[in-house]
Design an enzyme around this catalytic site. Structure first.
Site, PDB file in Angstrom:
ATOM      1  N   LYS A 198       0.696  -1.223   0.004  1.00  9.47           N
ATOM      2  CA  LYS A 198      -0.048  -0.009   0.103  1.00  9.47           C
ATOM      3  C   LYS A 198       0.792   1.146  -0.020  1.00  9.47           C
ATOM      4  O   LYS A 198       0.428   2.264   0.623  1.00  9.47           O
ATOM      5  CB  LYS A 198      -1.151   0.028   1.283  1.00  9.47           C
ATOM      6  CG  LYS A 198      -1.861  -1.404   1.281  1.00  9.47           C
ATOM      7  CD  LYS A 198      -2.768  -1.240   2.447  1.00  9.47           C
ATOM      8  CE  LYS A 198      -3.828  -2.301   2.426  1.00  9.47           C
ATOM      9  NZ  LYS A 198      -4.490  -2.549   1.168  1.00  9.47           N
ATOM     10  N   CYS A 199       2.072   1.017  -0.653  1.00 14.51           N
ATOM     11  CA  CYS A 199       2.824   2.397  -1.200  1.00 14.51           C
ATOM     12  C   CYS A 199       2.773   3.011  -2.481  1.00 14.51           C
ATOM     13  O   CYS A 199       2.511   2.138  -3.296  1.00 14.51           O
ATOM     14  CB  CYS A 199       4.320   1.734  -0.705  1.00 14.51           C
ATOM     15  SG  CYS A 199       5.582   2.797  -0.965  1.00 14.51           S
ATOM     16  N   GLY A 200       2.883   4.225  -2.202  1.00 17.26           N
ATOM     17  CA  GLY A 200       3.153   4.796  -3.845  1.00 17.26           C
ATOM     18  C   GLY A 200       4.185   4.169  -4.614  1.00 17.26           C
ATOM     19  O   GLY A 200       3.974   4.428  -5.998  1.00 17.26           O
TER      20      GLY A 200
END
Length: 178
Positions: A55-57
């Protein structure tokens, strides 16, 4: 007293020599399926160790990591992913959830390990080795964020690292592999 001092001196030299000879092959970890993974099984391969998060850019880097793995896996190269929830809670899932996410969304086929800590008090031993010169004999660095890439040579020694935002196909990594 002189003999005791000499014995202590030589003991310290031997301890420091042992630390310098430590390689990634000295580590056994748990893979994402809960089985033991022995890094010595990768002898003779260049290894790219990456701390990953769902759930990271930077999560879309999974695509490029998989492409890099596919392109070079037959040339004694492997990527090893370590999910970590150390940065803003960006890897909250269980190992099973992480594996499902990586498989369904990115077709990840390179080895994935069980979720660990890559910074802080509970930093996994392999990440102590990757980030502490006293352990790896090469450099001191901190994991800056998700998707930091550590390069390990065919003899199990740390070579260098690439910051998280760097593309997996950056010149530094590709030249090192080739």
């Amino acid at each position: 007293m002189k003999q005791l001092t000499l014995a202590l001196f030589f003991s310290l030299i031997m301890i420091s020599m042992v630390q310098e000879d430590k390689t990634v092959y000295d580590f056994k970890v748990t893979d994402i399926d809960g089985k033991e993974f022995d890094f010595s099984s990768l002898k003779g391969k260049k290894i790219l160790v990456v701390n990953v998060a769902s759930k990271c850019g930077l999560t879309p880097q999974y695509t490029k990591l998989q492409e890099l793995y596919e392109k070079y896996k037959d040339n004694n190269f492997v990527i090893v992913g370590f999910p970590a929830n150390n940065f803003n809670g960006q890897e909250p899932g269980t190992d099973e959830e992480i594996k499902t996410f990586c498989t369904l969304n990115y077709n990840v086929s390179f080895p994935m390990m069980s979720k660990i800590d890559v910074v802080g008090e509970n930093k996994a031993p392999i990440y102590k080795w990757l980030t502490e010169k006293a352990e790896n004999g090469k450099l001191d660095t901190e994991v800056q964020w998700n998707f930091q890439k550590f390069m390990i040579d065919e003899n199990g020694h740390l070579v260098d690292f690439v910051p998280p935002r760097e593309d997996p196909f950056c010149d530094k990594i590709v030249k090192w592999i080739e």
